[in-house]
Write an enzyme that holds these catalytic residues in place. Structure first.
Site, PDB file in Angstrom:
ATOM      1  N   THR A 144      -1.470   1.175 -10.731  1.00  0.00           N
ATOM      2  CA  THR A 144      -2.796   0.613 -10.183  1.00  0.00           C
ATOM      3  C   THR A 144      -3.530   1.199  -9.100  1.00  0.00           C
ATOM      4  O   THR A 144      -4.697   0.965  -8.845  1.00  0.00           O
ATOM      5  CB  THR A 144      -2.477  -1.063  -9.295  1.00  0.00           C
ATOM      6  OG1 THR A 144      -3.623  -1.617  -9.184  1.00  0.00           O
ATOM      7  CG2 THR A 144      -1.439  -0.545  -7.941  1.00  0.00           C
ATOM      8  N   GLU A 152       0.729  -1.317   0.005  1.00  0.00           N
ATOM      9  CA  GLU A 152      -0.028  -0.139   0.137  1.00  0.00           C
ATOM     10  C   GLU A 152       1.059   1.343   0.126  1.00  0.00           C
ATOM     11  O   GLU A 152       0.582   2.237  -0.595  1.00  0.00           O
ATOM     12  CB  GLU A 152      -0.928  -0.049   1.071  1.00  0.00           C
ATOM     13  CG  GLU A 152      -2.035  -1.117   1.335  1.00  0.00           C
ATOM     14  CD  GLU A 152      -3.090  -0.903   0.324  1.00  0.00           C
ATOM     15  OE1 GLU A 152      -2.983   0.028  -0.254  1.00  0.00           O
ATOM     16  OE2 GLU A 152      -3.874  -1.866   0.054  1.00  0.00           O
ATOM     17  N   GLU A 176     -18.449  -6.426  -3.361  1.00  0.00           N
ATOM     18  CA  GLU A 176     -17.167  -7.149  -3.289  1.00  0.00           C
ATOM     19  C   GLU A 176     -17.173  -8.327  -3.769  1.00  0.00           C
ATOM     20  O   GLU A 176     -16.110  -8.793  -4.396  1.00  0.00           O
ATOM     21  CB  GLU A 176     -16.625  -6.850  -1.907  1.00  0.00           C
ATOM     22  CG  GLU A 176     -16.153  -5.495  -1.299  1.00  0.00           C
ATOM     23  CD  GLU A 176     -15.189  -4.843  -2.103  1.00  0.00           C
ATOM     24  OE1 GLU A 176     -13.823  -4.811  -1.354  1.00  0.00           O
ATOM     25  OE2 GLU A 176     -15.005  -4.574  -3.099  1.00  0.00           O
ATOM     26  N   GLU A 236     -12.091  -0.022 -10.240  1.00  0.00           N
ATOM     27  CA  GLU A 236     -11.451  -0.666 -11.390  1.00  0.00           C
ATOM     28  C   GLU A 236     -12.544  -0.763 -12.585  1.00  0.00           C
ATOM     29  O   GLU A 236     -12.150  -0.717 -13.627  1.00  0.00           O
ATOM     30  CB  GLU A 236     -11.457  -2.175 -10.796  1.00  0.00           C
ATOM     31  CG  GLU A 236     -10.305  -2.381 -10.106  1.00  0.00           C
ATOM     32  CD  GLU A 236     -10.302  -1.834  -8.703  1.00  0.00           C
ATOM     33  OE1 GLU A 236      -9.289  -1.769  -7.974  1.00  0.00           O
ATOM     34  OE2 GLU A 236     -11.298  -1.422  -8.043  1.00  0.00           O
ATOM     35  N   ASP A 284      -4.776  -9.842  -8.584  1.00  0.00           N
ATOM     36  CA  ASP A 284      -5.061  -8.726  -9.675  1.00  0.00           C
ATOM     37  C   ASP A 284      -4.015  -7.974 -10.199  1.00  0.00           C
ATOM     38  O   ASP A 284      -3.402  -8.006 -11.398  1.00  0.00           O
ATOM     39  CB  ASP A 284      -6.206  -7.902  -9.180  1.00  0.00           C
ATOM     40  CG  ASP A 284      -5.904  -7.036  -7.795  1.00  0.00           C
ATOM     41  OD1 ASP A 284      -5.173  -7.463  -7.161  1.00  0.00           O
ATOM     42  OD2 ASP A 284      -6.744  -6.061  -7.513  1.00  0.00           O
TER      43      ASP A 284
END
Length: 531
Positions: free
Chosen positions: A453, A116, A349, A370, A256
């Site tokens: 991302t 993160e 989710e 996304e 992902d």
């Protein structure tokens, strides 16, 4: 759990969700209205953070307060700096980026997520620096002399200590002052271990020290070479032994961005190894995970279905497919995913494809980007107005369902009106950025940029040179030791297992989006130069 699922039954359960193709164009006036609407939403979210939460990490939009989440360094501000420039707020960018380099320090005794912190903070600092470096704003206006790049390098060296492992796959946590904490767990997710290629390689290019690029590639190769005989990677791995501890293979949560970065890093730096790794992975995904138009999770070794579930993080994949030139599958999948949005006014989710309903315990929508990202890439790849209408659906639904008097809140349950008291930093750095750019065709960031991302903007160049602003930093003993270990590992391992591209293998014919943003021309020039 292993479940046998008939492909036809799976399709029948969810066929009603697929949104029909829309051929109605969107007028220029309507497009401009949507751009203005998204800008107003960004202003509301950003100003609410600054008024009620700053300098805390994130906004609590229900109680109009702030909280520390990922390290206590004004996370949302750093994450949103480049979005300020994307939406035209140059003066605010100048003021707040100066505040960051004057007030934020990473000399803190705090444990942080390596993943993160890389995507949100290091990526945010690099993007902000490059906005100065590229001359999009005037460095002289605030006396910018590379302070953000110095911060990025300082943070990068602190994160680097997590990569000193037998496999090259990093620990999940690092203490910013003391390195890897004693007793830190040796298991990490594939995404957490393999999402460094964009930021780390760019840092190497800008400061002239390849150790970050080496560490990032070693981690990604370390994961890839442990793929199963089916060509699939698992969800969690032991970073010391290299043994998979969670063997579910998919393209969603936990995996992902590993796949995303194989392709985008190749697109940004033209590393042929990454293209081959992505292409082999894409073939395995198509063979074992793709149940048109959906993707499921299977056991990485035998291909048996484990979870017939749409995971919200899977929604990045159609965008990556569009970048790679596989438009037909990408369009079919994003229409199906958007059908879920139309049903709930958000995406949960998790959505059970077999039963056609929200997966228990996975009913929230934390304002994820996304789906907006894939819609953005598909519109700019095809100019099909269907995707503008999809984006408009998202804008109106978010504004209606998630807006509070002081920001935008996570939907606690997509089937209710309950709100959770959190606005994730990625809402400003990604979700609204993609929606704004969707309706702002002439924006400079729609040309020759790759988005990380976390949605941070990195410019595509034929070659990268060390930054004019870089000043060498002294390194601690621990940092020098880590660098020496990583260089030793590099000498012992082959990190370039594939041959370089020849001119006949130039990627541009396979990806129309690359032609539109000018990468093809740079690729040809690069190859011509090398002959």
């Amino acid at each position: 759990m292993t479940t046998r699922v008939c492909g036809a039954s799976l399709l029948m359960a969810v066929l009603v969700l697929v949104w029909p193709h829309c051929t109605t164009s969107m007028s220029r006036d309507e497009t401009l209205r949507m751009r203005t609407k998204v800008k107003e939403m960004f202003d509301h979210g950003y100003r609410s953070y600054m008024d009620y939460a700053f300098p805390c990490d994130e906004l609590q939009p229900v109680t109009c307060s702030g909280m520390e989440t990922w390290g206590g360094y004004s996370l949302t501000l750093i994450d949103a700096l480049d979005t300020l420039v994307v939406v035209g707020e140059h003066d605010e960018f100048l003021q707040q980026s100066k505040w960051v380099w004057e007030h934020i320090s990473f000399e803190k005794d705090v444990n942080v997520s390596v993943f993160e912190t890389n995507i949100r903070v290091l990526g945010g600092l690099l993007a902000a620096h490059l906005i100065y470096e590229e001359g999009i704003v005037d460095p002289a206006a605030v006396g910018y002399t590379g302070q953000l790049l110095q911060m990025a390098a300082d943070l990068g060296y602190r994160l680097l200590q997590a990569f000193d492992t037998p496999t090259g796959i990093p620990y999940g946590t690092v203490n910013l002052m003391h390195g890897v904490p004693n007793g830190e767990v040796e298991v990490t997710s594939t995404a957490s271990g393999g999402t460094f290629l964009l930021e780390f390689t760019m840092l190497s290019k800008l400061i002239g020290d390849d150790i970050f690029q080496v560490a990032a590639k070693r981690a990604s190769v370390g994961l890839f070479k442990r793929r199963s005989s089916l060509g699939l990677v698992g969800n969690h791995i032991n970073i010391t032994s290299g043994e998979w501890t969670h063997k579910d293979a998919g393209i969603g949560s936990g995996i992902d961005s590993f796949y995303e970065y194989l392709f985008k890093a190749h697109m940004l730096y033209r590393d042929s190894d990454l293209w081959h790794m992505f292409n082999e992975s894409r073939s395995a995904i198509a063979k074992w995970l793709y149940k048109p138009p959906w993707y499921i999770e299977v056991h990485m070794h035998n291909g048996m279905t484990v979870w017939p579930i749409y995971n919200s993080l899977q929604a990045f994949w159609p965008g990556t497919q569009a970048l790679a030139g596989n438009l037909q599958q990408a369009k079919e999948t994003v229409r199906a995913m958007h059908g879920i949005w139309r049903r709930f006014g958000a995406v949960p989710e998790g959505f059970n494809l077999l039963h056609g309903k929200v997966q228990p315990g996975q009913s929230s929508y934390p304002l994820r980007p996304e789906l907006a990202e894939s819609i953005y890439y598909l519109y700019h790849s095809t100019h099909d107005p269907t995707f503008l209408h999809m984006g408009r659906d998202m804008v109106y639904a978010i504004n209606t369902r998630a807006r509070t008097s002081c920001g935008f809140a996570t939907l606690d349950d997509v089937e209710s009106t309950n709100l959770a008291n959190r606005m994730e930093s990625f809402f400003l750095s990604e979700t609204l950025k993609y929606l704004y750019l969707l309706f702002d065709k002439g924006n400079i960031f729609n040309q020759q940029y790759v988005f990380t991302t976390e949605g941070h903007v990195l410019p595509i160049h034929a070659e990268y040179k060390r930054s004019q602003f870089w000043r060498t930093q002294p390194k601690t003993h621990e940092t020098r030791e880590t660098i020496n270990h990583l260089r030793y590992h590099r000498a012992q391992q082959n990190l370039q297992p594939y041959p370089a591209f020849s001119k006949k293998e130039i990627q541009c014919p396979r990806a129309t989006f690359w032609k539109q943003i000018g990468v093809c021309e740079m690729e040809v020039k690069t190859n011509d130069k090398s002959d």
